[in-house]
Design a protein around this motif. Structure first.
Motif, PDB file in Angstrom:
ATOM      1  N   PRO A 179       0.810  -1.219   0.000  1.00  0.00           N
ATOM      2  CA  PRO A 179       0.000   0.000   0.000  1.00  0.00           C
ATOM      3  C   PRO A 179       0.847   1.276   0.000  1.00  0.00           C
ATOM      4  CG  PRO A 179      -0.870  -1.579   1.578  1.00  0.00           C
ATOM      5  CD  PRO A 179       0.452  -2.108   1.113  1.00  0.00           C
ATOM      6  N   TRP A 180       1.963   1.248   0.728  1.00  0.00           N
ATOM      7  CA  TRP A 180       2.842   2.417   0.749  1.00  0.00           C
ATOM      8  C   TRP A 180       3.415   2.674  -0.639  1.00  0.00           C
ATOM      9  CZ3 TRP A 180       8.188   3.141   0.009  1.00  0.00           C
ATOM     10  CH2 TRP A 180       8.697   4.392   0.419  1.00  0.00           C
ATOM     11  N   CYS A 181       3.866   1.628  -1.296  1.00  0.00           N
ATOM     12  CA  CYS A 181       4.413   1.774  -2.650  1.00  0.00           C
ATOM     13  C   CYS A 181       3.350   2.282  -3.623  1.00  0.00           C
ATOM     14  CB  CYS A 181       4.973   0.442  -3.130  1.00  0.00           C
ATOM     15  SG  CYS A 181       6.511  -0.046  -2.283  1.00  0.00           S
ATOM     16  N   ALA A 182       2.120   1.784  -3.473  1.00  0.00           N
ATOM     17  CA  ALA A 182       1.031   2.247  -4.341  1.00  0.00           C
ATOM     18  C   ALA A 182       0.741   3.723  -4.103  1.00  0.00           C
ATOM     19  CB  ALA A 182      -0.218   1.407  -4.097  1.00  0.00           C
ATOM     20  N   ALA A 183       0.820   4.153  -2.844  1.00  0.00           N
ATOM     21  CA  ALA A 183       0.522   5.551  -2.508  1.00  0.00           C
ATOM     22  C   ALA A 183       1.575   6.496  -3.074  1.00  0.00           C
ATOM     23  CB  ALA A 183       0.422   5.715  -0.992  1.00  0.00           C
ATOM     24  N   ILE A 184       2.858   6.132  -2.960  1.00  0.00           N
ATOM     25  CA  ILE A 184       3.885   7.042  -3.485  1.00  0.00           C
ATOM     26  C   ILE A 184       3.884   7.038  -5.013  1.00  0.00           C
ATOM     27  CG2 ILE A 184       5.316   6.862  -1.408  1.00  0.00           C
ATOM     28  CD1 ILE A 184       7.256   5.089  -3.064  1.00  0.00           C
ATOM     29  N   GLU A 185       3.507   5.919  -5.624  1.00  0.00           N
ATOM     30  CA  GLU A 185       3.418   5.884  -7.089  1.00  0.00           C
ATOM     31  C   GLU A 185       2.282   6.787  -7.569  1.00  0.00           C
ATOM     32  OE1 GLU A 185       2.913   2.742 -10.831  1.00  0.00           O
ATOM     33  OE2 GLU A 185       3.301   1.987  -8.813  1.00  0.00           O
ATOM     34  N   LYS A 186       1.154   6.712  -6.876  1.00  0.00           N
ATOM     35  CA  LYS A 186       0.005   7.537  -7.267  1.00  0.00           C
ATOM     36  C   LYS A 186       0.309   9.015  -7.101  1.00  0.00           C
ATOM     37  CE  LYS A 186      -4.854   8.427  -6.151  1.00  0.00           C
ATOM     38  NZ  LYS A 186      -5.998   8.062  -5.262  1.00  0.00           N
ATOM     39  N   ASP A 187       0.856   9.399  -5.941  1.00  0.00           N
ATOM     40  CA  ASP A 187       1.093  10.811  -5.661  1.00  0.00           C
ATOM     41  C   ASP A 187       2.245  11.390  -6.480  1.00  0.00           C
ATOM     42  OD1 ASP A 187      -0.996  10.858  -3.932  1.00  0.00           O
ATOM     43  OD2 ASP A 187       0.158  11.433  -2.156  1.00  0.00           O
ATOM     44  N   SER A 188       3.096  10.535  -7.011  1.00  0.00           N
ATOM     45  CA  SER A 188       4.197  11.022  -7.850  1.00  0.00           C
ATOM     46  C   SER A 188       3.843  10.984  -9.329  1.00  0.00           C
ATOM     47  CB  SER A 188       5.456  10.177  -7.604  1.00  0.00           C
ATOM     48  OG  SER A 188       5.263   8.847  -8.068  1.00  0.00           O
ATOM     49  N   GLY A 189       2.606  10.661  -9.641  1.00  0.00           N
ATOM     50  CA  GLY A 189       2.214  10.560 -11.042  1.00  0.00           C
ATOM     51  C   GLY A 189       2.912   9.429 -11.763  1.00  0.00           C
ATOM     52  N   GLY A 190       3.234   8.368 -11.020  1.00  0.00           N
ATOM     53  CA  GLY A 190       3.889   7.217 -11.618  1.00  0.00           C
ATOM     54  C   GLY A 190       5.397   7.310 -11.700  1.00  0.00           C
ATOM     55  N   ARG A 191       5.981   8.374 -11.126  1.00  0.00           N
ATOM     56  CA  ARG A 191       7.433   8.558 -11.233  1.00  0.00           C
ATOM     57  C   ARG A 191       8.208   7.822 -10.142  1.00  0.00           C
ATOM     58  NH1 ARG A 191       7.776  14.531 -10.653  1.00  0.00           N
ATOM     59  NH2 ARG A 191      10.040  14.197 -10.788  1.00  0.00           N
ATOM     60  N   LEU A 192       7.526   7.438  -9.070  1.00  0.00           N
ATOM     61  CA  LEU A 192       8.144   6.619  -8.027  1.00  0.00           C
ATOM     62  C   LEU A 192       7.511   5.239  -8.051  1.00  0.00           C
ATOM     63  CD1 LEU A 192       8.367   8.995  -4.904  1.00  0.00           C
ATOM     64  CD2 LEU A 192      10.297   8.000  -6.129  1.00  0.00           C
ATOM     65  N   LYS A 193       8.324   4.225  -8.181  1.00  0.00           N
ATOM     66  CA  LYS A 193       7.833   2.851  -8.175  1.00  0.00           C
ATOM     67  C   LYS A 193       8.695   2.024  -7.227  1.00  0.00           C
ATOM     68  CE  LYS A 193       6.192   2.975 -12.985  1.00  0.00           C
ATOM     69  NZ  LYS A 193       4.749   2.805 -12.689  1.00  0.00           N
ATOM     70  N   CYS A 194       8.165   0.878  -6.825  1.00  0.00           N
ATOM     71  CA  CYS A 194       8.914  -0.029  -5.960  1.00  0.00           C
ATOM     72  C   CYS A 194       9.118  -1.371  -6.648  1.00  0.00           C
ATOM     73  CB  CYS A 194       8.164  -0.294  -4.657  1.00  0.00           C
ATOM     74  SG  CYS A 194       8.004   1.131  -3.556  1.00  0.00           S
ATOM     75  N   GLN A 195      10.226  -1.981  -6.348  1.00  0.00           N
ATOM     76  CA  GLN A 195      10.457  -3.376  -6.667  1.00  0.00           C
ATOM     77  C   GLN A 195      10.772  -4.056  -5.335  1.00  0.00           C
ATOM     78  OE1 GLN A 195      13.680  -4.130  -9.375  1.00  0.00           O
ATOM     79  NE2 GLN A 195      13.178  -6.305  -9.624  1.00  0.00           N
ATOM     80  N   ILE A 196       9.847  -4.878  -4.854  1.00  0.00           N
ATOM     81  CA  ILE A 196       9.958  -5.448  -3.514  1.00  0.00           C
ATOM     82  C   ILE A 196      10.678  -6.789  -3.561  1.00  0.00           C
ATOM     83  CG2 ILE A 196       8.682  -6.197  -1.470  1.00  0.00           C
ATOM     84  CD1 ILE A 196       6.453  -4.274  -2.250  1.00  0.00           C
ATOM     85  N   PHE A 197      11.625  -6.967  -2.649  1.00  0.00           N
ATOM     86  CA  PHE A 197      12.391  -8.211  -2.533  1.00  0.00           C
ATOM     87  C   PHE A 197      12.143  -8.805  -1.143  1.00  0.00           C
ATOM     88  CE2 PHE A 197      14.546  -5.601  -5.650  1.00  0.00           C
ATOM     89  CZ  PHE A 197      14.904  -6.496  -6.648  1.00  0.00           C
ATOM     90  N   PRO A 198      11.161  -9.703  -1.012  1.00  0.00           N
ATOM     91  CA  PRO A 198      10.884 -10.318   0.294  1.00  0.00           C
ATOM     92  C   PRO A 198      11.860 -11.451   0.596  1.00  0.00           C
ATOM     93  CG  PRO A 198       9.387 -11.198  -1.335  1.00  0.00           C
ATOM     94  CD  PRO A 198      10.226 -10.164  -2.047  1.00  0.00           C
ATOM     95  N   SER A 199      11.770 -11.977   1.803  1.00  0.00           N
ATOM     96  CA  SER A 199      12.467 -13.216   2.193  1.00  0.00           C
ATOM     97  C   SER A 199      13.966 -13.188   1.894  1.00  0.00           C
ATOM     98  CB  SER A 199      11.829 -14.424   1.499  1.00  0.00           C
ATOM     99  OG  SER A 199      10.473 -14.530   1.836  1.00  0.00           O
ATOM    100  N   LEU A 200      14.586 -12.011   2.087  1.00  0.00           N
ATOM    101  CA  LEU A 200      16.037 -11.880   1.898  1.00  0.00           C
ATOM    102  C   LEU A 200      16.489 -12.287   0.494  1.00  0.00           C
ATOM    103  CD1 LEU A 200      17.182 -13.326   5.353  1.00  0.00           C
ATOM    104  CD2 LEU A 200      17.116 -10.920   4.692  1.00  0.00           C
TER     105      LEU A 200
END
Length: 350
Positions: free
Chosen positions: A49-70
């Protein structure tokens, strides 16, 4: 000829401006590392949800690539180094995993100092960080400091009903201070990564674990334990584990001001509150699940709570001496944690 040169100059200037615009508007992908499965509450209800929020508020200029489980390698204790060295741009871990690295933050682990709830504990922790612990994180941009909520004592075969019930038990501890508390009560603390707890209990290597409610179903500890003892409501918890979401400082410094503003909007107290609420919701869901499957939830008696508090006071006194030896005012820091714990004790969980 002069006109031609002027037009050429104007064209070059326009191209430069367009080029600058393209650089400013480029997409920034943030590598976000953590140590739990992608199916856990942290990724599903905090990171995503945090990644979705910053992507939305940045107009798609901030995105995340999440790496779980080390997935980027290493151990939970090494995540701060991964962030500092740029292997990850953002990392979630606990300062408790890296003993001695975040000395001021250690006060947040002191037994019987903070409220049992995730939100209440998170607000106390964020307030403490802002006032006393910023020097611990000079190498990072701190996005959140929050509480994983109070631990409960989960055991496979022998219920812990009293303070004396710890004697002879081997229990996984989430932090150095939890280990010291277990030792003071006559048990044997065992340091294990989260991923190894369930198998260690099932094989009889340890008798149980200290961990928050929320993490028990995520790691299937609830399937190898039968009994769970929690502290008294509206009283300081046995011990809490501070959690941190840290960002690479160079990555932060290189962002344009508008993207920094987006991250700041969704970080700090806002992100710490989000995490605290998610932990509270996860705790309630975990308790309901375990009750439905027949696990026994036990509440410590006031006299045994007082006996455990006495053991916790000895742990705190030792830490104050250690903090003083490192040039910190241990007594002041411990007193501040207790004061903030009392201030936020009755924070609603929603």
């Amino acid at each position: 000829m002069l006109v031609t040169h002027r037009l050429a100059a104007v064209g070059l200037a326009a191209a430069a401006l367009l080029g600058a615009g393209r650089v400013t508007a480029q997409t920034v992908t943030l590598k976000f590392a953590h140590f739990l499965p992608s199916t856990g509450n942290f990724q599903r209800h905090i990171a995503e949800p945090w990644c979705a929020a910053i992507e939305k508020d940045s107009g798609g200029r901030l995105k995340c690539q999440i790496f779980p489980s080390l997935q980027l390698g290493g151990t939970p204790a090494q995540i701060p180094d991964q962030v500092k060295n740029g292997v990850a741009d953002i990392g979630w871990t606990s300062p408790s995993f890296a003993t001695g690295r975040f000395p001021r933050t250690e006060a947040l682990e002191l037994p019987f100092s903070l409220p049992p709830g995730g939100l209440s504990g998170s607000r106390a922790m964020w307030a403490y960080y802002q006032k006393h612990a910023q020097d611990d994180y000079k190498d990072f941009k701190v996005l959140a400091i929050f509480s994983a909520s109070n631990v409960v004592i989960s055991t496979a075969n022998k219920p812990v009903l009293t303070a004396d019930g710890f004697k002879g038990l081997k229990l996984r501890s989430p932090s150095r201070f939890a280990a010291l508390l277990i030792g003071q009560l006559g048990g044997t603390p065992v340091n294990l990564p989260v991923a190894a707890i369930t198998e260690s209990i099932s094989k009889g290597v340890i008798d149980g674990a200290m961990a928050p409610w929320e993490i028990l179903p995520t790691t299937k500890i609830d399937e190898v334990t039968k009994y769970h003892m929690e502290g008294l409501p509206n009283q300081p918890g046995f011990t809490q584990t501070p959690m941190a979401i840290l960002m690479n400082k160079t990555k932060w410094d290189g962002l344009p001001a508008d993207l920094k503003a987006v991250l700041d909007k969704h970080s700090g107290a806002a992100l710490s509150d989000l995490a605290g609420r998610v932990w509270d919701e996860g705790n309630e869901a975990a308790k309901k699940k375990m009750t439905a499957q027949g696990n026994k939830i036990l509440v410590i008696k006031p006299e045994d709570y007082a006996a455990m508090q006495k053991a916790g006071a000895a742990v705190e006194a030792d830490w104050i001496k250690q903090a003083d030896a490192r040039g910190l005012d241990g007594k002041k820091l411990a007193a501040e944690v207790h004061a903030l714990g009392a201030k936020f004790m009755n924070t609603p969980s929603k």
